[in-house]
Design a protein around this motif. Structure first.
Motif, short mmCIF file in Angstrom:
data_model
loop_
_atom_site.label_atom_id
_atom_site.label_comp_id
_atom_site.label_asym_id
_atom_site.label_seq_id
_atom_site.Cartn_x
_atom_site.Cartn_y
_atom_site.Cartn_z
N LEU A 1 0.81 -1.22 0.00
CA LEU A 1 0.00 0.00 0.00
C LEU A 1 0.84 1.26 0.00
O LEU A 1 0.52 2.24 0.65
CB LEU A 1 -0.94 -0.01 1.21
N ARG A 2 1.95 1.23 -0.76
CA ARG A 2 2.87 2.36 -0.68
C ARG A 2 2.29 3.63 -1.29
O ARG A 2 2.65 4.73 -0.87
CB ARG A 2 4.21 2.01 -1.34
N GLY A 3 1.37 3.50 -2.26
CA GLY A 3 0.73 4.69 -2.79
C GLY A 3 -0.14 5.38 -1.74
O GLY A 3 -0.10 6.61 -1.58
N ALA A 4 -0.92 4.57 -1.01
CA ALA A 4 -1.76 5.13 0.05
C ALA A 4 -0.92 5.75 1.16
O ALA A 4 -1.26 6.81 1.70
CB ALA A 4 -2.67 4.04 0.62
N TRP A 5 0.20 5.11 1.50
CA TRP A 5 1.09 5.68 2.51
C TRP A 5 1.71 6.99 2.03
O TRP A 5 1.86 7.95 2.81
CB TRP A 5 2.20 4.69 2.86
N THR A 6 2.07 7.05 0.76
CA THR A 6 2.67 8.28 0.21
C THR A 6 1.71 9.45 0.34
O THR A 6 2.09 10.55 0.75
CB THR A 6 3.05 8.06 -1.27
N TRP A 7 0.44 9.22 0.00
CA TRP A 7 -0.55 10.29 0.12
C TRP A 7 -0.82 10.64 1.58
O TRP A 7 -0.87 11.81 1.96
CB TRP A 7 -1.85 9.88 -0.58
N THR A 8 -0.99 9.63 2.41
CA THR A 8 -1.32 9.86 3.82
C THR A 8 -0.26 10.72 4.50
O THR A 8 -0.57 11.69 5.20
CB THR A 8 -1.46 8.52 4.56
N VAL A 9 1.00 10.39 4.27
CA VAL A 9 2.10 11.12 4.91
C VAL A 9 2.41 12.42 4.17
O VAL A 9 2.53 13.48 4.78
CB VAL A 9 3.35 10.22 4.98
N GLY A 10 2.52 12.32 2.84
CA GLY A 10 2.94 13.49 2.07
C GLY A 10 1.97 14.65 2.15
O GLY A 10 2.37 15.81 2.30
N ALA A 11 0.67 14.37 2.04
CA ALA A 11 -0.32 15.44 2.12
C ALA A 11 -0.35 16.06 3.51
O ALA A 11 -0.52 17.27 3.67
CB ALA A 11 -1.70 14.92 1.73
N ALA A 12 -0.17 15.22 4.54
CA ALA A 12 -0.17 15.74 5.91
C ALA A 12 1.01 16.68 6.14
O ALA A 12 0.91 17.63 6.93
CB ALA A 12 -0.12 14.58 6.90
N LEU A 13 2.13 16.43 5.46
CA LEU A 13 3.31 17.27 5.62
C LEU A 13 3.06 18.72 5.21
O LEU A 13 3.76 19.63 5.66
CB LEU A 13 4.48 16.71 4.80
N LEU A 14 2.06 18.95 4.36
CA LEU A 14 1.77 20.30 3.88
C LEU A 14 1.00 21.13 4.89
O LEU A 14 0.78 22.32 4.69
CB LEU A 14 1.00 20.24 2.56
N GLY A 15 0.56 20.51 5.98
CA GLY A 15 -0.14 21.25 7.02
C GLY A 15 -1.54 21.64 6.61
O GLY A 15 -2.12 21.09 5.67
N PRO A 16 -2.13 22.64 7.29
CA PRO A 16 -3.53 23.02 7.04
C PRO A 16 -3.78 23.60 5.65
O PRO A 16 -4.93 23.73 5.25
CB PRO A 16 -3.81 24.06 8.13
N THR A 17 -2.71 23.90 4.90
CA THR A 17 -2.90 24.36 3.51
C THR A 17 -3.70 23.34 2.71
O THR A 17 -4.43 23.70 1.79
CB THR A 17 -1.53 24.60 2.85
N LEU A 18 -3.58 22.08 3.06
CA LEU A 18 -4.30 21.01 2.35
C LEU A 18 -5.79 21.26 2.33
O LEU A 18 -6.46 20.99 1.32
CB LEU A 18 -4.01 19.66 3.02
N TYR A 19 -6.35 21.80 3.41
CA TYR A 19 -7.80 21.99 3.53
C TYR A 19 -8.24 23.44 3.36
O TYR A 19 -9.42 23.73 3.54
CB TYR A 19 -8.29 21.47 4.89
N THR A 20 -7.31 24.30 3.01
CA THR A 20 -7.67 25.72 2.84
C THR A 20 -7.45 26.20 1.41
O THR A 20 -7.34 27.40 1.16
CB THR A 20 -6.89 26.60 3.82
N ARG A 21 -7.36 25.27 0.50
CA ARG A 21 -7.32 25.57 -0.94
C ARG A 21 -8.18 24.50 -1.62
O ARG A 21 -8.30 23.38 -1.13
CB ARG A 21 -5.89 25.51 -1.51
N TYR A 22 -8.73 24.82 -2.79
CA TYR A 22 -9.59 23.84 -3.44
C TYR A 22 -8.82 22.83 -4.27
O TYR A 22 -9.41 21.96 -4.92
CB TYR A 22 -10.68 24.54 -4.27
N ASP A 23 -7.49 22.89 -4.21
CA ASP A 23 -6.66 21.98 -5.00
C ASP A 23 -6.88 20.52 -4.67
O ASP A 23 -6.74 19.65 -5.55
CB ASP A 23 -5.18 22.34 -4.81
N VAL A 24 -7.21 20.20 -3.42
CA VAL A 24 -7.43 18.79 -3.07
C VAL A 24 -8.66 18.25 -3.79
O VAL A 24 -8.72 17.05 -4.11
CB VAL A 24 -7.55 18.63 -1.54
N MET A 25 -9.63 19.11 -4.08
CA MET A 25 -10.82 18.67 -4.83
C MET A 25 -10.44 18.35 -6.28
O MET A 25 -10.87 17.34 -6.85
CB MET A 25 -11.89 19.75 -4.79
N VAL A 26 -9.61 19.21 -6.87
CA VAL A 26 -9.13 18.96 -8.24
C VAL A 26 -8.30 17.68 -8.27
O VAL A 26 -8.40 16.88 -9.21
CB VAL A 26 -8.29 20.15 -8.73
#
Length: 409
Positions: free
Chosen positions: A117-142
């Motif tokens: 499950l290395r793809g899922a781990w990459t997203w889980t860890v990598g996206a979290a590293l960006l901090g709250p920016t992940l949820y304060t831009r609409y890029d995650v929807m795109v």
């Protein structure tokens, strides 16, 4: 990996995702305060203001900060789906659901034995590293749309084309997902989607193409590769300054236009390389679609006049998709992107004041982050070329053909 190991790995991914996302939401809701500038103002002020205008049936008039294709209006209006919540809270909830959608797609893609499950781990860890920016831009929807498009590509080229076309109307870059597609049905479906949906916006909402002018007139943003020239030049008497310009913090002054044009030329050269690769590639196996998309978006990001922190959301997700496919050579570029994500949260928002001021710490972080992205570009390009061009022609046909149709792991 046996069944017990798979269940443990899955439980680990879900636990880390839930814990990290709970923490991010607490930052977004300001239960905890994340250091640096308040990253939630893009939603609570800018998006909220656009929301009021868009509800009236028109795009923001004479607003140079509106720099997005017309379907972006759907993302800005999406909190209306949760009318019982305040706008910022509703947006955060929807961003969380988009994040969860990406995770579910990656879990589905990495469900087979042989890949932990290395793809899922990459997203889980990598996206979290960006901090709250992940949820304060609409890029995650795109990004959720883009990931769905890539997973659809090997078996359902028309579906991929529709999703890529819709994604392009959300934020342009998903059109690059088609870089490695050898199926005309994908390109045709994308074109039909863009024309049909784009025409609908043009006919029903004034100002649908206003974003083109705003994008054209942008300068060199302080976090971009070209900005490093001026960060250094300021220490040797350069007379320009840093201003809030076209909705971002940009350099203004002598030679800025020259550097901006050089960035555009570098982007053109990158696209030229992609065209050359596409003409020379003769081994488009099942990994080529995701690998080419990742490489193309990497090149687009690193050479852009603007490298906003949320751009790393795209790269982390595409790297994760690549790692779901057996035989992908993008392990090293994916690791470099994860490292760049960690440095990104340091330069914004933690030490953004030092970046704007051009302090040694700020400049050092930018050199490190942008250096990681450039290295990832070079490594990804070399890997893609070697895997599809340099080797001898084999029996592999186009991506998605019966002979190469392989389930993502």
């Amino acid at each position: 990996m046996d069944g017990t190991g798979t269940r443990r790995s899955l439980a680990g991914v879900l636990t880390v995702w839930a814990a990290s996302r709970t923490l991010l939401l607490l930052f977004v809701l300001k239960v905890f305060v994340f250091p640096g500038p308040d990253v939630t103002t893009d939603v609570s002020v800018i998006y909220r203001g656009w929301y009021e205008v868009l509800r009236g049936g028109a795009f923001p008039p004479d607003d140079v900060t509106w720099q997005y294709p017309p379907a972006a209006a759907l993302a800005i209006l999406s909190p209306a789906l949760l009318p019982f919540l305040e706008y910022t809270v509703a947006f955060g909830v929807l961003a969380l659901l988009a994040d969860l959608t990406v995770l579910c797609l990656l879990l589905y893609g990495g469900r087979r034995p042989g890949r932990p499950l290395r793809g899922a781990w990459t997203w889980t860890v990598g996206a979290a590293l960006l901090g709250p920016t992940l949820y304060t831009r609409y890029d995650v929807m795109v990004t959720a749309v883009a990931v769905a498009a890539l997973f659809a590509g090997t078996r359902r080229p028309r579906t991929m084309g529709v999703l890529a076309g819709f994604g392009a109307l959300l934020k342009v870059w998903p059109v690059l997902l088609l870089t490695g597609s050898a199926r005309r049905r994908s390109w045709a479906a994308a074109a039909v989607t863009v024309i049909a949906l784009g025409s609908l916006f043009l006919l029903t909402m004034p100002g649908a193409l206003s974003f083109l002018t705003a994008q054209r007139d942008r300068g060199t943003e302080v976090e971009s590769l070209g900005a490093l020239v001026f960060h250094v030049a300021r220490h040797f008497g350069w007379s320009g300054q840093v201003l809030l310009h076209y909705g971002s913090v940009e350099f203004v002054g002598p030679y800025v236009e020259v550097v901006s044009l050089a960035s555009l030329a570098l982007t053109g050269a990158a696209f030229g390389w992609l065209l050359l690769w596409r003409l020379c590639a003769h081994r488009l196996g099942p990994t080529a679609l995701a690998d080419a998309a990742f490489t193309a978006v990497l090149l687009f990001t690193a050479t852009s006049r603007v490298i906003s922190p949320q751009y790393l959301v795209w790269l982390v997700a595409l790297a994760a998709v690549c790692l779901c496919f057996q035989g992908s050579g993008m392990v090293v570029p994916a690791g470099l992107v994860l490292a760049a994500a960690l440095v990104t949260v340091l330069e914004f928002p933690l030490f953004f004041a030092e970046v704007v001021a051009g302090d040694p710490l700020g400049i050092g972080l930018l050199f490190l982050r942008n250096g990681l992205l450039v290295t990832a570009c070079v490594t990804a390009c070399r890997t893609l070329w070697r895997s599809t061009v340099s080797g001898p022609a084999g029996p592999a046909g186009p991506v998605g053909s019966p002979r190469t149709r392989t389930t993502a792991r």
